[in-house]
Design a protein around this motif. Structure first.
Motif, PDB file in Angstrom:
ATOM      1  N   LEU A  76      28.807  10.739  14.924  1.00  0.00           N
ATOM      2  CA  LEU A  76      28.102  10.070  16.033  1.00  0.00           C
ATOM      3  C   LEU A  76      27.247   8.926  15.488  1.00  0.00           C
ATOM      4  O   LEU A  76      27.280   7.799  16.002  1.00  0.00           O
ATOM      5  N   GLU A  77      26.535   9.209  14.401  1.00  0.00           N
ATOM      6  CA  GLU A  77      25.647   8.188  13.843  1.00  0.00           C
ATOM      7  C   GLU A  77      26.438   6.997  13.312  1.00  0.00           C
ATOM      8  O   GLU A  77      26.035   5.843  13.470  1.00  0.00           O
ATOM      9  N   LYS A  78      27.598   7.289  12.699  1.00  0.00           N
ATOM     10  CA  LYS A  78      28.470   6.223  12.193  1.00  0.00           C
ATOM     11  C   LYS A  78      28.897   5.328  13.356  1.00  0.00           C
ATOM     12  O   LYS A  78      28.823   4.104  13.285  1.00  0.00           O
ATOM     13  N   ARG A  79      29.317   5.990  14.460  1.00  0.00           N
ATOM     14  CA  ARG A  79      29.775   5.242  15.636  1.00  0.00           C
ATOM     15  C   ARG A  79      28.648   4.375  16.199  1.00  0.00           C
ATOM     16  O   ARG A  79      28.855   3.210  16.531  1.00  0.00           O
ATOM     17  N   LEU A  80      27.460   4.938  16.305  1.00  0.00           N
ATOM     18  CA  LEU A  80      26.330   4.176  16.859  1.00  0.00           C
ATOM     19  C   LEU A  80      26.028   2.961  15.989  1.00  0.00           C
ATOM     20  O   LEU A  80      25.793   1.865  16.491  1.00  0.00           O
ATOM     21  N   SER A  81      26.056   3.180  14.681  1.00  0.00           N
ATOM     22  CA  SER A  81      25.737   2.101  13.759  1.00  0.00           C
ATOM     23  C   SER A  81      26.813   1.009  13.815  1.00  0.00           C
ATOM     24  O   SER A  81      26.496  -0.179  13.908  1.00  0.00           O
ATOM     25  N   GLU A  82      28.098   1.425  13.828  1.00  0.00           N
ATOM     26  CA  GLU A  82      29.196   0.446  13.847  1.00  0.00           C
ATOM     27  C   GLU A  82      29.236  -0.368  15.139  1.00  0.00           C
ATOM     28  O   GLU A  82      29.633  -1.509  15.133  1.00  0.00           O
ATOM     29  N   SER A  83      28.802   0.271  16.239  1.00  0.00           N
ATOM     30  CA  SER A  83      28.877  -0.457  17.509  1.00  0.00           C
ATOM     31  C   SER A  83      27.563  -1.166  17.846  1.00  0.00           C
ATOM     32  O   SER A  83      27.332  -1.573  18.979  1.00  0.00           O
ATOM     33  N   GLY A  84      26.687  -1.268  16.851  1.00  0.00           N
ATOM     34  CA  GLY A  84      25.467  -2.063  17.023  1.00  0.00           C
ATOM     35  C   GLY A  84      24.409  -1.415  17.908  1.00  0.00           C
ATOM     36  O   GLY A  84      23.504  -2.095  18.377  1.00  0.00           O
ATOM     37  N   LYS A  85      24.535  -0.106  18.151  1.00  0.00           N
ATOM     38  CA  LYS A  85      23.513   0.556  18.980  1.00  0.00           C
ATOM     39  C   LYS A  85      22.357   0.973  18.064  1.00  0.00           C
ATOM     40  O   LYS A  85      22.135   2.168  17.795  1.00  0.00           O
TER      41      LYS A  85
END
Ligand code: G1P
Length: 297
Positions: A74-83
């Motif tokens: 989840l954290e990887k996804r948030l970071s990659e999508s600029g959130k």
């Protein structure tokens, strides 16, 4: 005197007052707007000086542990999508404190739950914060921090007290004693869930405690009390026999998220504090009140 750096959070109970929600989800994960109640409790402990926290859970309540473990994907996804803001929030939760967990396999009451923290506490003083209750402080110190302040002054155990309506005393531990300063009492009685006619007053134990290691010896000396459970209140009375115990009239308000009324009231109040929700929710509440003729047009 030892600094208070440890906190115990009992979070093992069934949460029957919030069924059916609590059939699958621990009551400590009930949201206050968008944040689980337990995160508020952990934050209060940390803001009051806790570095090490022991959460007492029971089988089936493992979701409590997951809230504080990293959620790598989840954290990887948030970071990659600029959130970035959400990512930072998740990181903050991961790094709040050193949190450990222990199981209470049989639900024998709050006193039994706290006794499981004996090794964790060792010879140190320790806060106890009930995991289903948010305390909103009216002072610059969080409510648990107000107890730490009393402990640092008097060097003995402290329980948080708030006034409750006289007809509600049988839902609480009720204490009384001599006022030694405007907010502090030296307790001489404490009764768990008394009948109104037997209550020594209307000062109720309010979900926060600070204990010296003496509490663990006291917990070994009690037998089952109200509702057939090992009551923490009875151990505090036992402790009063060997060392002074203080009551602190806290500057703050208690939100019990483990009851339907407490849950709804807390959510309305906390939501109205959020600038982004205030206007829309405020208007909606006024419209409903007018529609139901509770508020005159
Ligand atoms: C517990 C304690 C009681 C206290 C209350 C609120 O009761 O046993 O002394 O007043 O929490 O902090 P419970 O609500 O678990 O029945």
């Amino acid at each position: 005197m030892k600094k208070v750096t440890k906190a115990v959070i009992p979070a093992a109970g069934f949460g029957t007052r919030m069924l059916p929600f609590t059939k699958a989800v621990p009551k400590e994960l009930i949201p206050l707007v968008d944040t689980p109640v337990l995160q508020y409790v952990v934050q209060e402990a940390v803001d009051s000086g806790a570095e090490d926290i022991l959460v007492i859970i029971s089988p089936g309540k493992e979701a409590v542990t997951r809230h504080f473990f990293p959620a790598v994907e989840l954290e990887k996804r948030l970071s990659e999508s600029g959130k970035d803001a959400l990512y930072a929030q998740m990181q903050k939760i991961n790094n709040l404190a050193n949190i450990k967990y222990v199981y209470q396999y049989e639900l024998n009451g709050l006193g039994d739950a706290v006794s499981l923290a004996e090794d964790f506490a060792g010879s140190d003083p320790c806060m106890v914060l009930l995991g289903d209750t948010v305390m909103d402080s009216f002072s610059s110190l969080p409510v648990a921090g107000q107890l730490v302040e009393v402990y640092e002054k008097y060097g003995s155990s402290v329980v948080a007290l708030t006034e409750v309506a006289k007809d509600k005393v049988s839902s609480y531990g009720i204490g009384a004693g001599q006022e030694i300063s405007p907010a502090v009492l030296k307790l001489d009685t404490l009764v768990e869930k008394p009948r109104p006619e037997d209550a020594p007053g209307n000062l109720a134990v309010a979900a926060r405690y600070l204990f010296t290691p003496g509490i663990f010896k006291a917990l070994k000396q009690i037998s089952r009390g109200v509702n057939g459970e090992m009551q923490l209140t009875d151990a505090v009375v036992e402790l009063m026999g060997s060392e002074p115990v203080f009551g602190c009239r806290i500057a703050g308000k208690r939100f019990d998220l483990g009851s339907a009324a407490g849950f709804v009231a807390a959510n309305v109040e906390f939501a109205l504090r959020r600038p982004e929700l205030q206007e829309i929710l405020g208007r909606q509440i006024i419209d409903i009140l007018k529609e139901k003729n509770i508020l005159k047009q």
